[in-house]
Design a protein around this motif. Structure first.
Motif, PDB file in Angstrom:
ATOM      1  N   LEU A  54       1.254   7.377  29.805  1.00  0.00           N
ATOM      2  CA  LEU A  54      -0.134   7.152  29.384  1.00  0.00           C
ATOM      3  C   LEU A  54      -0.479   7.984  28.153  1.00  0.00           C
ATOM      4  CD1 LEU A  54      -2.248   7.049  32.676  1.00  0.00           C
ATOM      5  CD2 LEU A  54      -1.828   5.170  31.083  1.00  0.00           C
ATOM      6  N   CYS A  55       0.036   9.186  28.123  1.00  0.00           N
ATOM      7  CA  CYS A  55      -0.239  10.101  27.011  1.00  0.00           C
ATOM      8  C   CYS A  55       0.657   9.828  25.808  1.00  0.00           C
ATOM      9  CB  CYS A  55      -0.051  11.546  27.471  1.00  0.00           C
ATOM     10  SG  CYS A  55      -1.204  12.019  28.770  1.00  0.00           S
ATOM     11  N   GLY A  56       1.751   9.151  26.039  1.00  0.00           N
ATOM     12  CA  GLY A  56       2.707   8.865  24.975  1.00  0.00           C
ATOM     13  C   GLY A  56       3.846   9.865  24.999  1.00  0.00           C
ATOM     14  N   LEU A  57       5.063   9.343  25.018  1.00  0.00           N
ATOM     15  CA  LEU A  57       6.230  10.224  24.967  1.00  0.00           C
ATOM     16  C   LEU A  57       6.285  10.924  23.625  1.00  0.00           C
ATOM     17  CD1 LEU A  57       8.946   7.874  26.516  1.00  0.00           C
ATOM     18  CD2 LEU A  57       8.005   9.946  27.549  1.00  0.00           C
ATOM     19  N   PRO A  58       6.786  12.136  23.585  1.00  0.00           N
ATOM     20  CA  PRO A  58       6.959  12.800  22.297  1.00  0.00           C
ATOM     21  C   PRO A  58       7.977  12.023  21.453  1.00  0.00           C
ATOM     22  CG  PRO A  58       7.499  14.286  24.133  1.00  0.00           C
ATOM     23  CD  PRO A  58       7.226  12.953  24.712  1.00  0.00           C
ATOM     24  N   ALA A  59       7.754  11.976  20.155  1.00  0.00           N
ATOM     25  CA  ALA A  59       8.678  11.278  19.267  1.00  0.00           C
ATOM     26  C   ALA A  59      10.081  11.852  19.400  1.00  0.00           C
ATOM     27  CB  ALA A  59       8.188  11.362  17.828  1.00  0.00           C
ATOM     28  N   SER A  60      10.184  13.119  19.723  1.00  0.00           N
ATOM     29  CA  SER A  60      11.503  13.740  19.870  1.00  0.00           C
ATOM     30  C   SER A  60      12.278  13.156  21.056  1.00  0.00           C
ATOM     31  CB  SER A  60      11.385  15.256  19.990  1.00  0.00           C
ATOM     32  OG  SER A  60      10.470  15.595  20.999  1.00  0.00           O
TER      33      SER A  60
END
Length: 170
Positions: A54-60
């Motif tokens: 929901l919060c969004g996975l980190p781009a890393s």
């Protein structure tokens, strides 16, 4: 909409009680995405994964998975599974703190889950990736990776993996 406050990630003790078979798969997915160090959260159940997505996975996390691919090329992976061009991915590296969108996060998670499942079935990640990139009779000669761009295609791939896992003629 999820508030920024609810997206603050908590670190759960690494010695959290282990889960059964589903927990093992969750650990494998978590590892493909860089582990608790990248995700800033030790996933204890699927609800934790839901909150994270929901919060969004980190781009890393995307970078970690791309770096772990052994057969599938970067460009094909990004376009077919995450819906992102190689150029966009390279530009995102300039802002690594910006999380992926919910859609991109969900698609990345689903790919990681399918890759873990296929790896368990085929015995190695390399074999699982080869399977994803080859035409499959049970999928009407479509390559599984080509089907991962839509929810219906993902469902077809998951159903086919179910049949393979249960030794139903596929």
């Amino acid at each position: 909409m999820v508030s920024d406050r609810s997206c603050e990630r908590k670190i759960v003790a690494v010695n959290a009680p282990s889960l059964a078979a589903s927990g093992d798969k969750l650990r494998k997915i978590e590892a493909l995405l860089g582990g608790s160090g990248i995700l800033a959260l030790r996933l204890t159940d699927v609800l934790d994964a839901h909150e994270l997505l929901l919060c969004g996975l980190p781009a890393s996390a995307l970078d970690q998975l791309v770096g772990r691919l052994v057969v599938i090329g970067k460009s094909e992976f990004l376009e077919k599974t995450v819906g992102m061009s190689l150029r966009t991915w390279q530009q995102r590296k300039d802002n690594p703190s910006k999380p992926l969108s919910r859609e991109q996060s969900g698609r990345l998670w689903k790919f990681a889950k399918i890759l873990v499942r296929a790896t368990d079935i085929f015995g190695s990640q390399a074999e699982a990736e080869r399977w994803l990139t080859r035409p499959v009779v049970g999928l009407n000669q479509h390559r599984p990776i080509d089907l991962l761009g839509t929810p219906a295609g993902v469902e077809l791939v998951v159903d086919h993996l179910d049949r393979l896992e249960h030794s139903v003629c596929a």
